[in-house]
Design a protein around this motif. Structure first.
Motif, PDB file in Angstrom:
ATOM      1  N   ASP A 114       0.815  -1.211   0.000  1.00 38.08           N
ATOM      2  CA  ASP A 114       0.000   0.000   0.000  1.00 38.08           C
ATOM      3  C   ASP A 114       0.852   1.266   0.000  1.00 38.08           C
ATOM      4  O   ASP A 114       0.492   2.257  -0.613  1.00 38.08           O
ATOM      5  CB  ASP A 114      -0.959  -0.004   1.187  1.00 38.08           C
ATOM      6  CG  ASP A 114      -2.008  -1.101   1.048  1.00 38.08           C
ATOM      7  OD1 ASP A 114      -2.331  -1.480  -0.104  1.00 38.08           O
ATOM      8  OD2 ASP A 114      -2.493  -1.601   2.076  1.00 38.08           O
ATOM      9  N   VAL A 115       2.006   1.227   0.659  1.00 41.15           N
ATOM     10  CA  VAL A 115       2.865   2.417   0.695  1.00 41.15           C
ATOM     11  C   VAL A 115       3.443   2.732  -0.674  1.00 41.15           C
ATOM     12  O   VAL A 115       3.853   3.857  -0.935  1.00 41.15           O
ATOM     13  CB  VAL A 115       4.024   2.265   1.716  1.00 41.15           C
ATOM     14  CG1 VAL A 115       3.478   2.159   3.120  1.00 41.15           C
ATOM     15  CG2 VAL A 115       4.904   1.085   1.372  1.00 41.15           C
ATOM     16  N   ALA A 116       3.475   1.754  -1.574  1.00 38.35           N
ATOM     17  CA  ALA A 116       4.057   1.963  -2.900  1.00 38.35           C
ATOM     18  C   ALA A 116       3.030   2.417  -3.927  1.00 38.35           C
ATOM     19  O   ALA A 116       3.394   2.885  -4.988  1.00 38.35           O
ATOM     20  CB  ALA A 116       4.723   0.682  -3.391  1.00 38.35           C
ATOM     21  N   SER A 118       0.248   4.689  -5.663  1.00 35.70           N
ATOM     22  CA  SER A 118      -0.049   6.124  -5.701  1.00 35.70           C
ATOM     23  C   SER A 118      -1.532   6.326  -5.421  1.00 35.70           C
ATOM     24  O   SER A 118      -2.360   5.468  -5.723  1.00 35.70           O
ATOM     25  CB  SER A 118       0.332   6.713  -7.053  1.00 35.70           C
ATOM     26  OG  SER A 118      -0.425   6.110  -8.070  1.00 35.70           O
TER      27      SER A 118
END
Length: 140
Positions: A114-116, A118
């Motif tokens: 999820d952090v990757a 956009s």
């Protein structure tokens, strides 16, 4: 001439018998895919390992009928063991990685963490008021 043949035999020169398989790394909005050319390689002889941001594919391609031949005139296809490490461009979800082989191509699919991913952030219009905004047309 004999020296070149000796180097070919031990796999030192370009196009050696143990050259690593070709790899493509493709990033989409949802995932990272790694495609590896492994024609003639038994999937049971291949391991896929993910450690942090590094994907490692290792395995072995068995010898061919050329091993029993009296003379081999050209030998360009790789054989023997191989190991290929590929750095990933973004973090992925290790528990959701899938790998499959079709038509001699290994496809490793890794959903992005999820952090990757956009995320589009909507811009809201501020309500108009009589008081002057901190930055307005005059402040630009």
């Amino acid at each position: 001439q004999q020296g070149e043949r000796a180097l070919d035999k031990i796999g030192v020169r370009a196009g050696s018998l143990s050259s690593p398989p070709a790899v493509d790394v493709i990033e989409t909005e949802e995932e990272v895919r790694v495609l590896v050319d492994l024609p003639g390689v038994d999937p049971e002889q291949v391991t896929v390992e993910l450690t942090g941001h590094m994907l490692t594919i290792a395995g072995e391609r068995a010898g061919t009928e050329a091993d029993d031949a009296k003379a081999v005139h050209v030998r360009e296809r790789f054989q023997g063991s191989f190991r290929r490490s590929v750095p990933l461009p973004v973090p992925v979800k290790p528990d959701e990685v899938e790998a499959e082989v079709a038509n001699g191509v290994l496809c490793v699919r890794m959903p992005k963490a999820d952090v990757a991913r956009s995320k589009r952030i909507p811009i809201k219009a501020a309500p108009k008021s009589t008081s002057s905004p901190a930055v307005g047309p005059e402040g630009i």
